[in-house]
Scaffold this motif. Structure first.
Motif, PDB file in Angstrom:
ATOM      1  N   LEU A   1       1.306   5.795  -0.694  1.00  0.00           N
ATOM      2  CA  LEU A   1       0.795   7.160  -0.671  1.00  0.00           C
ATOM      3  C   LEU A   1       1.577   7.969  -1.693  1.00  0.00           C
TER       4      LEU A   1
ATOM      5  N   ARG B   1       0.830  -1.203   0.000  1.00  0.00           N
ATOM      6  CA  ARG B   1       0.000   0.000   0.000  1.00  0.00           C
ATOM      7  C   ARG B   1       0.863   1.251   0.000  1.00  0.00           C
TER       8      ARG B   1
ATOM      9  N   TYR C   1       2.263   3.347   5.650  1.00  0.00           N
ATOM     10  CA  TYR C   1       2.303   2.814   4.298  1.00  0.00           C
ATOM     11  C   TYR C   1       3.549   1.959   4.069  1.00  0.00           C
TER      12      TYR C   1
ATOM     13  N   SER D   1      -0.097   7.409  -8.962  1.00  0.00           N
ATOM     14  CA  SER D   1      -0.979   6.579  -8.135  1.00  0.00           C
ATOM     15  C   SER D   1      -1.809   5.640  -9.006  1.00  0.00           C
TER      16      SER D   1
ATOM     17  N   GLU E   1      -1.818   1.567  -8.874  1.00  0.00           N
ATOM     18  CA  GLU E   1      -3.082   0.849  -8.678  1.00  0.00           C
ATOM     19  C   GLU E   1      -3.308  -0.166  -9.796  1.00  0.00           C
TER      20      GLU E   1
ATOM     21  N   VAL F   1      -5.166  11.067   5.460  1.00  0.00           N
ATOM     22  CA  VAL F   1      -4.266  10.078   4.855  1.00  0.00           C
ATOM     23  C   VAL F   1      -2.859  10.163   5.457  1.00  0.00           C
TER      24      VAL F   1
ATOM     25  N   MET G   1      -3.657   2.759  -3.344  1.00  0.00           N
ATOM     26  CA  MET G   1      -2.984   4.043  -3.178  1.00  0.00           C
ATOM     27  C   MET G   1      -3.886   5.077  -2.510  1.00  0.00           C
ATOM     28  N   ALA G   2      -3.264   5.920  -1.704  1.00  0.00           N
ATOM     29  CA  ALA G   2      -3.876   7.154  -1.217  1.00  0.00           C
ATOM     30  C   ALA G   2      -3.099   8.306  -1.858  1.00  0.00           C
ATOM     31  N   ILE G   3      -3.718   9.474  -1.939  1.00  0.00           N
ATOM     32  CA  ILE G   3      -3.025  10.638  -2.479  1.00  0.00           C
ATOM     33  C   ILE G   3      -3.182  11.813  -1.516  1.00  0.00           C
ATOM     34  N   PHE G   4      -2.169  12.675  -1.533  1.00  0.00           N
ATOM     35  CA  PHE G   4      -2.246  13.914  -0.762  1.00  0.00           C
ATOM     36  C   PHE G   4      -1.589  15.027  -1.557  1.00  0.00           C
TER      37      PHE G   4
ATOM     38  N   ARG H   1      -2.004   7.570   8.603  1.00  0.00           N
ATOM     39  CA  ARG H   1      -1.870   6.131   8.392  1.00  0.00           C
ATOM     40  C   ARG H   1      -0.405   5.769   8.162  1.00  0.00           C
TER      41      ARG H   1
ATOM     42  N   ASP I   1      -6.641  16.134   2.044  1.00  0.00           N
ATOM     43  CA  ASP I   1      -7.229  15.294   3.083  1.00  0.00           C
ATOM     44  C   ASP I   1      -6.124  14.835   4.038  1.00  0.00           C
TER      45      ASP I   1
END
Length: 213
Positions: free
Chosen positions: A83, A81, A122, A94, A98, A117, A104-107, A120, A114
Motif C-alpha cells: 500500500l 502486496r 499488506y 506504486s 507494480e 484499502v 499495489m493499492a494507494i490511499f 486490508r 478510498d
C-alpha cells in the motif's frame, strides 16, 4: 505546553520560532512539531499539494524515490502486496513496485480517498514525504502498523532533524504543510513503541519491520 502529537507527552518546551510559526520539541520522543492552531486548513493544504508536479514519467522523480524503493524492494518476497499511503496527485512509487511484480493499492486523503484499502492487510506499506505532513502522527503510525502482516515492512521517506543550527536554516521548515520533524531518536522511539525493528538506509529513509509472531 502543547501535547506531543507523536507520543502524547506534555513535556514539549519551546524550541524555535520564526516570523511565521512556533516549534516545540518533545522531551520524550524528540519530535519537533508545530502546534495545531498554526496548521493550515484543508483547502489551503490541498492548494499547496495541487502545485506538485510529480509523475511516473519523470525520471528524476523516479531516481528520488529509488532511495526508498531500492532497499525496500530487496527485502520483499516475490509478489509481496503493498500500500502506498499518501500517494499524492501523481502516484509513482506504486507504479515502480507494480513494475517489479508487487500488486499495489494507494490511499491519499485528498486524491485517492478510498478508505476500503485501509481495511486490508499488506506485506509492506510505503509513505514517501508524508510523515512531515501528519497532524496526528502517533495515530497514523499506529494505523499503518496495524495494516501490516507479521514480518511486514513500513518504508518511509522524510528528511531528519540533525542539529538546532541546521534546523534554523532548513528549507524543510519553509513549507507551510510541514508540521512534524523527526530525528533518528524519534523513529527509534516509534519503533520501540510499535514493537518494530528500525533501520536507516539513507539520511531520509527509514525502514521498520513488524515483528513476526
Amino acid at each position: 505546553m502543547p501535547t506531543c502529537p507523536l507520543c502524547a507527552s506534555t513535556e514539549t518546551p519551546h524550541f524555535y520560532h520564526d516570523s511565521r510559526r512556533v516549534y516545540h520539541r518533545c522531551a520524550c520522543c524528540d519530535l519537533i512539531f508545530v502546534p495545531a492552531e498554526q496548521h493550515l486548513g484543508p483547502e489551503a493544504e490541498k492548494a499547496v499539494y495541487d502545485r506538485h508536479e510529480n509523475s511516473p514519467d519523470d525520471p528524476g522523480y523516479r531516481r528520488f524515490l529509488s532511495r526508498l524503493y531500492g532497499p525496500l524492494c530487496k527485502r520483499l518476497a516475490p509478489g509481496a502486496r503493498g500500500l502506498d499511503f499518501g500517494a499524492g496527485p501523481g502516484p509513482t512509487l506504486s507504479v515502480m513496485f507494480e513494475e517489479a511484480g508487487h500488486p499495489m493499492a494507494i490511499f491519499d486523503p485528498f486524491y485517492a480517498p478510498d478508505v476500503a484499502v485501509l481495511e486490508r492487510r499488506y506485506d509492506f506499506v510505503t509513505a514517501t514525504e508524508v510523515a512531515e505532513h501528519l497532524f496526528a502522527p502517533g495515530q497514523e503510525f499506529e494505523r499503518l502498523s496495524g495494516l501490516l502482516k507479521p514480518g511486514g515492512w513500513l518504508g518511509l521517506m522524510t528528511k531528519r532533524v540533525t542539529t538546532r543550527e541546521s534546523f534554523e536554516s532548513w528549507h524543510y521548515i519553509l513549507d507551510p504543510t510541514h508540521v512534524c520533524f523527526f530525528s533518528e531518536a524519534s523513529f527509534e522511539w516509534l519503533a520501540n513503541h510499535l514493537e518494530m525493528h528500525v533501520e536507516f538506509p539513507a539520511s531520509d529513509v527509514v525502514l521498520m519491520q513488524k515483528k513476526s509472531r
